[in-house]
Design a protein around this motif. Sequence first.
Motif, PDB file in Angstrom:
ATOM      1  N   LEU A 270       0.844  -1.201   0.000  1.00 46.65           N
ATOM      2  CA  LEU A 270       0.000   0.000   0.000  1.00 46.65           C
ATOM      3  C   LEU A 270       0.876   1.247   0.000  1.00 46.65           C
ATOM      4  N   ALA A 271       0.673   2.130  -0.964  1.00 47.96           N
ATOM      5  CA  ALA A 271       1.417   3.383  -1.092  1.00 47.96           C
ATOM      6  C   ALA A 271       0.497   4.555  -0.777  1.00 47.96           C
ATOM      7  N   PRO A 272       1.076   5.738  -0.491  1.00 44.95           N
ATOM      8  CA  PRO A 272       0.218   6.911  -0.197  1.00 44.95           C
ATOM      9  C   PRO A 272      -0.722   7.251  -1.345  1.00 44.95           C
ATOM     10  N   SER A 273      -0.276   7.076  -2.575  1.00 49.34           N
ATOM     11  CA  SER A 273      -1.144   7.397  -3.708  1.00 49.34           C
ATOM     12  C   SER A 273      -2.335   6.454  -3.807  1.00 49.34           C
ATOM     13  N   ASP A 274      -2.217   5.243  -3.255  1.00 47.73           N
ATOM     14  CA  ASP A 274      -3.314   4.281  -3.318  1.00 47.73           C
ATOM     15  C   ASP A 274      -4.480   4.672  -2.417  1.00 47.73           C
ATOM     16  N   LEU A 275      -4.239   5.501  -1.429  1.00 52.62           N
ATOM     17  CA  LEU A 275      -5.316   5.872  -0.508  1.00 52.62           C
ATOM     18  C   LEU A 275      -6.389   6.712  -1.192  1.00 52.62           C
ATOM     19  N   HIS A 276      -6.045   7.344  -2.302  1.00 52.62           N
ATOM     20  CA  HIS A 276      -7.018   8.173  -3.016  1.00 52.62           C
ATOM     21  C   HIS A 276      -7.635   7.445  -4.198  1.00 52.62           C
ATOM     22  N   HIS A 277      -7.064   6.303  -4.571  1.00 56.47           N
ATOM     23  CA  HIS A 277      -7.578   5.593  -5.738  1.00 56.47           C
ATOM     24  C   HIS A 277      -7.970   4.149  -5.422  1.00 56.47           C
ATOM     25  N   HIS A 278      -7.626   3.659  -4.233  1.00 54.53           N
ATOM     26  CA  HIS A 278      -7.897   2.256  -3.875  1.00 54.53           C
ATOM     27  C   HIS A 278      -9.311   2.166  -3.301  1.00 54.53           C
ATOM     28  N   GLN A 279     -10.286   1.887  -4.167  1.00 55.77           N
ATOM     29  CA  GLN A 279     -11.679   1.892  -3.753  1.00 55.77           C
ATOM     30  C   GLN A 279     -12.137   0.562  -3.148  1.00 55.77           C
ATOM     31  N   ASP A 280     -11.345  -0.498  -3.292  1.00 61.02           N
ATOM     32  CA  ASP A 280     -11.770  -1.814  -2.824  1.00 61.02           C
ATOM     33  C   ASP A 280     -11.235  -2.143  -1.438  1.00 61.02           C
TER      34      ASP A 280
END
Length: 390
Positions: A270-280
Amino acid sequence: MLSRKGIIPEEYVLTRLAEDPAEPRYRARERKARFVSKNGNCNVAHKNIREQGRFLQDVFTTLVDLKWPHTLLIFTMSFLCSWLLFAMAWWLIAFAHGDLAPDEGSAVPCVTSIHSFSSAFLFSIEVQVTIGFGGRMVTEECPLAILILIVQNIVGLMINAIMLGCIFMKTAQAHRRAETLIFSKHAVIALRHSRLCFMLRVGDLRKSMIISATIRMQVVRKTTSPEGEVVPLHQVDIPMENGVGGNSIFLVAPLIIYHIIDANSPLYDLAPSDLHHHQDLEIIVILEGVVETTGITTQARTSYLADEILWGQRFVPIVAEEDGRYSVDYSKFGNTIKVPTPLCTARQLDEDHSLLDALTLASARGPLRKRSLAVAKARPKFSISPDSLS
């Protein structure tokens, strides 16, 4: 709710509180449907249940699970129906014995002072609730009347036991205690002991303790197996650390529960950028324990979506020692501060330790630079005039 009345600050939410009303209603993108809502309710709708009769096999649990209006309606109708049923039995006994026409019947009636269905209904109420006004009573003339009296008393006791037990269980349900078990509105990811950790704060507003409290966490996400099978709600248990060891906690004061993101963690990539795009991604936290005052097991739940996880922040301290005892400031329960945190996944941090060394060096230079600036500002400035040189 306490929070709606302004008693509880808005920085944290109750486990039974709905979505924060301060959040904007209109969003740029559609929000992922929660598996567990912030107030702990499971967002699952059961449809097309064909075997409805299974609910009647456990009548007591079904009655307890009903809503209050339905429970009170069943409570009232159970007594009214039993009174009417036995009133009909008493009226038939009096009619068969000829008590409704005293001139034609026996000199000793089965039940005294019964002349109509209304008087039979009043006698049925008196028998079942043991009022006994003294105007009506069963005589030894009719053995069948004595048998009906025994049966009605037994039926009345059973109805009282079941209905009062249901009302007691509804008022003492375990989730009522969970109203005062609170979780932080946001979770954070930051460094702790040189490892990236997922952290949240949990607390109890009551002085009565939760005995044998345990906490566990699950990650729920949509996955696809190598064979192509789509699992919409894949649940993975991940270990939690609380400073004591294991999942047991001593919840006297608010605690920060954290999970070390290592190679065995589902958050390893998990990366910081995934927190805004990781909807699942949805992280569910479950707190269980025994209520000290009642001995009933209670459970409080909440969940965190990807956009409710703050990267590079840490919870502020809220416990301080004052006047010989520890004081908790709940107004700062959900407050966080920014801390230096690498903007990479835990896998990248484990593979490249220079990222952590560079961050440590940068954080160490920060206080030194501030200290040098403060010393420079504190130095006295001297001006030399031409007259002093001559």
